[in-house]
Design a protein around this motif. Structure first.
Motif, PDB file in Angstrom:
ATOM      1  N   HIS A  10       8.559  -8.833 -12.021  1.00 28.27           N
ATOM      2  CA  HIS A  10       8.988  -8.633 -13.408  1.00 28.27           C
ATOM      3  C   HIS A  10       9.313 -10.008 -13.964  1.00 28.27           C
ATOM      4  N   PRO A  11       8.721 -10.401 -15.095  1.00 28.14           N
ATOM      5  CA  PRO A  11       8.972 -11.750 -15.606  1.00 28.14           C
ATOM      6  C   PRO A  11      10.354 -11.956 -16.193  1.00 28.14           C
ATOM      7  N   GLY A  12      11.093 -10.887 -16.419  1.00 28.46           N
ATOM      8  CA  GLY A  12      12.422 -10.984 -16.996  1.00 28.46           C
ATOM      9  C   GLY A  12      12.365 -11.204 -18.499  1.00 28.46           C
ATOM     10  N   PRO A  13      13.416 -10.994 -19.201  1.00 28.56           N
ATOM     11  CA  PRO A  13      14.636 -10.322 -18.730  1.00 28.56           C
ATOM     12  C   PRO A  13      14.370  -8.844 -18.466  1.00 28.56           C
ATOM     13  N   ILE A  14      15.183  -8.269 -17.621  1.00 21.86           N
ATOM     14  CA  ILE A  14      15.009  -6.885 -17.187  1.00 21.86           C
ATOM     15  C   ILE A  14      15.922  -5.967 -17.981  1.00 21.86           C
ATOM     16  N   ASN A  15      15.391  -4.847 -18.403  1.00 20.66           N
ATOM     17  CA  ASN A  15      16.198  -3.767 -18.978  1.00 20.66           C
ATOM     18  C   ASN A  15      16.359  -2.719 -17.872  1.00 20.66           C
ATOM     19  N   ARG A  16      17.412  -2.857 -17.083  1.00 18.53           N
ATOM     20  CA  ARG A  16      17.629  -1.910 -15.986  1.00 18.53           C
ATOM     21  C   ARG A  16      17.796  -0.506 -16.552  1.00 18.53           C
ATOM     22  N   GLY A  17      17.118   0.434 -15.919  1.00 14.21           N
ATOM     23  CA  GLY A  17      17.199   1.820 -16.365  1.00 14.21           C
ATOM     24  C   GLY A  17      16.287   2.128 -17.532  1.00 14.21           C
ATOM     25  N   VAL A  18      15.513   1.158 -17.975  1.00 14.98           N
ATOM     26  CA  VAL A  18      14.534   1.407 -19.040  1.00 14.98           C
ATOM     27  C   VAL A  18      13.130   1.288 -18.456  1.00 14.98           C
ATOM     28  N   GLU A  19      12.775   0.103 -17.934  1.00 17.56           N
ATOM     29  CA  GLU A  19      11.465  -0.023 -17.315  1.00 17.56           C
ATOM     30  C   GLU A  19      11.537   0.010 -15.786  1.00 17.56           C
ATOM     31  N   ILE A  20      12.709  -0.242 -15.244  1.00 19.77           N
ATOM     32  CA  ILE A  20      12.835  -0.312 -13.790  1.00 19.77           C
ATOM     33  C   ILE A  20      14.261   0.035 -13.378  1.00 19.77           C
ATOM     34  N   ASP A  21      14.376   0.782 -12.304  1.00 19.38           N
ATOM     35  CA  ASP A  21      15.672   1.197 -11.795  1.00 19.38           C
ATOM     36  C   ASP A  21      16.336   0.041 -11.031  1.00 19.38           C
ATOM     37  N   SER A  22      17.639  -0.054 -11.125  1.00 22.88           N
ATOM     38  CA  SER A  22      18.380  -1.126 -10.437  1.00 22.88           C
ATOM     39  C   SER A  22      18.113  -1.151  -8.946  1.00 22.88           C
ATOM     40  N   SER A  23      17.936   0.020  -8.334  1.00 23.52           N
ATOM     41  CA  SER A  23      17.690   0.052  -6.887  1.00 23.52           C
ATOM     42  C   SER A  23      16.369  -0.619  -6.531  1.00 23.52           C
ATOM     43  N   VAL A  24      15.410  -0.620  -7.440  1.00 23.63           N
ATOM     44  CA  VAL A  24      14.136  -1.304  -7.207  1.00 23.63           C
ATOM     45  C   VAL A  24      14.301  -2.800  -7.462  1.00 23.63           C
ATOM     46  N   VAL A  25      14.995  -3.155  -8.535  1.00 30.06           N
ATOM     47  CA  VAL A  25      15.235  -4.572  -8.849  1.00 30.06           C
ATOM     48  C   VAL A  25      15.902  -5.270  -7.677  1.00 30.06           C
ATOM     49  N   ASP A  26      16.888  -4.628  -7.090  1.00 29.68           N
ATOM     50  CA  ASP A  26      17.670  -5.209  -6.007  1.00 29.68           C
ATOM     51  C   ASP A  26      17.135  -4.843  -4.623  1.00 29.68           C
ATOM     52  N   GLY A  27      16.021  -4.110  -4.569  1.00 27.58           N
ATOM     53  CA  GLY A  27      15.484  -3.617  -3.309  1.00 27.58           C
ATOM     54  C   GLY A  27      14.693  -4.641  -2.523  1.00 27.58           C
ATOM     55  N   LYS A  28      14.317  -4.253  -1.317  1.00 26.70           N
ATOM     56  CA  LYS A  28      13.639  -5.163  -0.391  1.00 26.70           C
ATOM     57  C   LYS A  28      12.230  -5.525  -0.836  1.00 26.70           C
ATOM     58  N   GLN A  29      11.606  -4.733  -1.705  1.00 27.97           N
ATOM     59  CA  GLN A  29      10.240  -5.033  -2.146  1.00 27.97           C
ATOM     60  C   GLN A  29      10.209  -5.913  -3.396  1.00 27.97           C
ATOM     61  N   SER A  30      11.359  -6.153  -3.973  1.00 25.30           N
ATOM     62  CA  SER A  30      11.443  -6.953  -5.193  1.00 25.30           C
ATOM     63  C   SER A  30      11.357  -8.443  -4.891  1.00 25.30           C
ATOM     64  N   VAL A  31      10.519  -9.131  -5.654  1.00 20.49           N
ATOM     65  CA  VAL A  31      10.446 -10.602  -5.596  1.00 20.49           C
ATOM     66  C   VAL A  31      10.774 -11.164  -6.984  1.00 20.49           C
ATOM     67  N   ILE A  32      11.521 -10.390  -7.739  1.00 18.80           N
ATOM     68  CA  ILE A  32      11.799 -10.741  -9.132  1.00 18.80           C
ATOM     69  C   ILE A  32      12.626 -12.016  -9.256  1.00 18.80           C
ATOM     70  N   LEU A  33      13.699 -12.135  -8.506  1.00 16.72           N
ATOM     71  CA  LEU A  33      14.549 -13.331  -8.620  1.00 16.72           C
ATOM     72  C   LEU A  33      13.775 -14.612  -8.281  1.00 16.72           C
ATOM     73  N   PRO A  34      13.049 -14.670  -7.149  1.00 16.51           N
ATOM     74  CA  PRO A  34      12.262 -15.878  -6.883  1.00 16.51           C
ATOM     75  C   PRO A  34      11.166 -16.111  -7.927  1.00 16.51           C
ATOM     76  N   GLN A  35      10.560 -15.034  -8.412  1.00 16.75           N
ATOM     77  CA  GLN A  35       9.520 -15.166  -9.435  1.00 16.75           C
ATOM     78  C   GLN A  35      10.065 -15.855 -10.676  1.00 16.75           C
ATOM     79  N   VAL A  36      11.206 -15.407 -11.140  1.00 14.56           N
ATOM     80  CA  VAL A  36      11.802 -15.996 -12.337  1.00 14.56           C
ATOM     81  C   VAL A  36      12.249 -17.432 -12.056  1.00 14.56           C
TER      82      VAL A  36
END
Length: 150
Positions: free
Chosen positions: A105-131
């Protein structure tokens, strides 16, 4: 690879699609409601899907895009809640992708709109390093383009 969300207003989606199809390195699927997927999208060499389930099935990479409420005019969507119900990425829906699929996800994230927080913070997420790394990469590319680095 699936690109999910507000493709109509996304420069990220168009640049990703152009790069990936030019390089021929991925089958790209664009996923979103008919109101947010441009009618000419299939001409860019992608497969257009109007259900999240179809779009992310067996994908290696799922790129979520921000629902850009500030650019919305008219009745493109009934509500952000309705968008999340149909196109929001949850842990349950992510199970349709390959088991080792990554979520971007390129950010910024709308948690609960396009993606659930559990996915954002989950083991398959590479969002933080991507940003984080995306900023450095863009700076390096701009420096090269500007001619300050040989």
């Amino acid at each position: 690879m699936a690109i999910v969300g507000d493709v109509l207003h996304s420069r990220v989606a168009r640049s990703d699609i152009h790069a990936l199809t030019t390089l021929g390195c991925a089958e790209v699927r664009v996923v979103g409601p008919k109101t947010l997927v441009p009618s000419d999208m299939a001409q860019m060499g992608v497969r257009v899907c109007h259900t999240l389930e179809e779009g992310i099935k067996d994908c290696d990479v799922v790129i979520m895009l921000r629902l850009q409420n500030e650019r919305m005019s008219g009745a493109l969507l009934p509500s952000s809640h309705e968008f999340f119900r149909h196109f929001g990425l949850t842990q349950e829906k992510l199970q349709l992708a390959k088991p080792d699929a990554i979520v971007m996800h390129p950010g910024p994230i709308n948690r609960g709109v396009e993606i659930d927080s559990s996915v954002v913070d989950g083991k398959q997420s590479v969002i933080l390093p991507q940003v984080t790394f995306g900023i450095a990469v863009r700076m390096a590319v701009m420096s090269i383009v500007a001619g300050s680095v040989a």
